[in-house]
Design an enzyme around this catalytic site. Structure first.
Site: not given
Lengths: 286, 286, 286, 286
Positions: B122, B209, B143
């Site tokens: 990511e 998410h 998160h």
């Protein structure tokens, strides 16, 4: 003279009867009310500036160690040698405060200590409250998460457990911020407004910001800060169960504060406990 | 000439009166507005690539130590020596990151460092955001549990406390995932879509998410990540008390961010605090 | 022969066109789909009984260290050298387990290891599940607080965050206890009933008791146990905000499990993180 | 004689059939009911005053270490050498208690130990309960936050998980405080009233204050205190999901307490676990 003598004997007799009545009929302190009557003041009250500085360092560490303060928030104690000044750390997180970081500040917020160290901007809160409340000697300003919800809704914070008994007067919410000041309290005018709003209460919330607490001494203040947080969380959980809560009544709470929270026996036990935990976790405090 | 002299003296006199008025009646900056006017930038801004790498290592450790990141999530800083690259750890939990784990990555997500170390998939989020936001130099992707509920319901996350003031613009929720990609953002196209959705906001949620955060510098970013988590929890608790909440107004929040959260005095205090806690808990960082 | 040669050349030409098309037009795996396509199996899979025993000791310690298991609850791994037995600790809290405490047990729950050490009563659950699920190699039985509410109400536990994606099939609740057995599962019959109820799911709740989880390997299992707890808490908090939640769809969740949770890159990072935390907190594991 | 011999052979044959039936069809105790039948008493029961003092010190430390008690609250054990006295710490936080701090106290609350050390005011609760309940040998008085909501609302605390099974009788709430005593229980009269209210229950709540727990022995008591806290939190969370909860039935809960909570195998595992955690965190207890 006989009448006088008669009256005298009558008074003595009645006195003896009253004394015997007290002795046999009213429950003696030692059996039923020993502790209720034995409300003692904590011994942990500094007599000198040096002791006050040491104690305010410990209070900083306790509040950090117990998770009540993070980097923000501060605590102060009135100077026992000069009621017109108080001690508070320079701009530093409570976790890191040592005695070399303590400033002497006057009741207008001016720094008395000759130093280049920067003070907290919000020292002005402490100065204004200590000026307005000669009956109090210690001030807390912080932002425990659990109290914020009671500052942004119309649900009043109330004592729901005996360790929240010091809230017996209720808890007003301040929302008269200086427009454009971003909720930061750093003018003398707003400090005085805060102090007027606090009035004779022990705790006030600041809307969307945090709370101020006052107390006669630092052990009381630390207990109030820790249990304010806990009472708020317990009240929230209670309200999730039911909107019909049996709070402590004002009288009940006031009495609980006197005999069970701020009485020397439990209060000194709490202080000893918090100090023991600081010493365990912070080697430089041993 | 007498009239002229008269006018001159009158002007001088009036000037003196105005100056005295200003001096005595209008509150001086040093007493009442000193801090409000003194919005300073933090000194903790790296000047070199080496300093930036050291700071991003510390930011990783802080976010792990404060419980904001576990094994997942990452943080990046723009290279002060080349605005077209940034620094980020290889695929490793933030707890374990050292300076030998930091990669230099370009704004397309390509690895500049000559290495066989594997990057985060990511990283593409960081690359796309740093490309789209030249005004920002640090990105967080994580998160924290307390923000997820605001990403899966239609209740918007809003600033409820002054430490959440950086949310003054509101918080948009991204829900335009690549079909079939399992919510994992690792294509350049989706990175760009994320960056467009973020636009000029400081924070965006990703449905089911987590969240992305941007900031001018790492101290701001770390403060944002920690207090985003806290604000979300406090907002949830407030909503459990009442649906009628007095949030910070956008203006009030923006100002609070400037003077009370990202101002050097409190921000440097926070950074010092988080660093002190890292040093206490992580011997290799002393 | 000309026609044949013509056809041959045509085929070659078309092949070249197709190859060039593929090369230039279809996005290459390395740019856009590298990670999506690169679903890899974790390397942390024991090949020998010895390695399996070491790994199950580590799993015990991780689950204790992360607060998922207290004194109760247990974890098991199938013997890589004999699929008809598995390894599990003797009756001992996961915090305290060492390799000398590991028993080999067969799929009927009989102890294979020659020992006087007492096993867990509920080993029967592990035996029955490992017998019924040859596709799975690791079993967790525990009582994380946050899952219990979903076992005693009719609100189903569902994936609300990508780390809960392994719940994509939904989570059935077992409530067919042996009458008079006090919810303790220690008969072979009930073990088999539990395994039938689990069927092809990865997780089942036990009403008023806890949950069972299965996985292909221990890193997956540990991730499932930790994130089951977290997903349950986040779902609870989401439901407090609104009853209208956008859960992960089954397809989305299944894909997220494959590429973002159980894929080698993030899964090995998680395992490394949990191991690093065990080593930090438990000197005997360094 | 033939008829007799016929009958004899018939009886033998039928006996063999019955025995074979029993052998093959009825599940044998060793396979199906081994643990259910094997309800054993914990071995951790002190035989001497010295052992009881050591165990009550450990119980203090466990309850502090597990966060059930802070500075307030206390625990006691009946003297195995004299059922008319019990052991309890002097007025000190449980975290700090050592064997030198243990007092011997009689069932009227009088201090038997020759000492100037001050006892807890609320020792009177322990004295009154141990006098009224000869079947019990250990008493807990504390204020875990999660139980308070059930004391100030009309929502009864009930067993929602098998580790809360010891609440199978339900949990009465005491609210008959001495007027004007500030909720502090320190008269013999109120101690007796508390004990009467407890009756044959194992747990009672005190409105806005905390709870009392009794148990046959200290390992049971410590388990009850820890899991009372946990059950209360889980019940609260369950009620946030739905008001329609399937609690453990009284029979089911009673049985679960006997076979799964207070049975020697799990109970000794719990005690070992809590002791291991004390030894890890408190060097003076190793």
């Amino acid at each position: 003279m006989r009448t006088q003598e008669y009256h005298f004997r009558l008074i003595v007799l009645l006195s003896v009867i009253v004394m015997l009545f007290c002795w046999f009929v009213i429950p003696s302190p030692s059996s039923s009310q020993a502790l209720m009557m034995g409300v003692e003041q904590t011994k942990n009250i500094p007599k000198t500036a040096k002791e006050a500085i040491e104690q305010v360092v410990m209070a900083n560490r306790i509040l950090a160690n117990e998770g009540v303060l993070d980097a923000l928030g501060h605590v102060s104690i009135r100077n026992p040698e000069n009621p017109k000044t108080f001690f508070q750390a320079r701009s530093l997180s409570p976790l890191e405060v040592t005695k070399d970081d303590i400033l002497e500040i006057d009741l207008d917020g001016a720094i008395v200590t000759k130093t280049t160290m920067r003070p907290y901007g919000e020292r002005i809160i402490h100065a204004a409250i200590l000026k307005a409340r000669p009956d109090m000697n210690a001030v807390f300003h912080g932002h425990p998460a659990s109290v914020i919800p009671f500052s942004v809704t119309n649900v009043p914070l109330r004592p729901v457990t005996h360790v929240g008994s010091f809230l017996y007067q209720g808890v007003p919410v301040y929302d008269d911020y200086e427009p454009g000041a971003g909720m930061l309290i750093n003018t003398k005018q707003e400090g005085e407004r805060i102090a007027r709003h606090l009035g004779q209460y022990r705790v006030q919330l600041l809307r969307g910001h945090g709370c101020n607490i006052v107390a006669e001494n630092l052990p009381q203040l630390v207990a109030s800060a820790i249990y304010l947080r806990d009472n708020a969380l317990i009240q929230l959980q209670s309200l999730m169960l039911s909107r019909d809560i049996k709070y402590l009544s004002p009288d009940e709470a006031k009495r609980a504060m006197e005999v069970a929270l701020f009485n020397a026996l439990p209060l000194d036990r709490m202080w000893g406990y918090w100090v023991a935990r600081v010493k365990k976790n912070m080697p430089d405090m041993r």
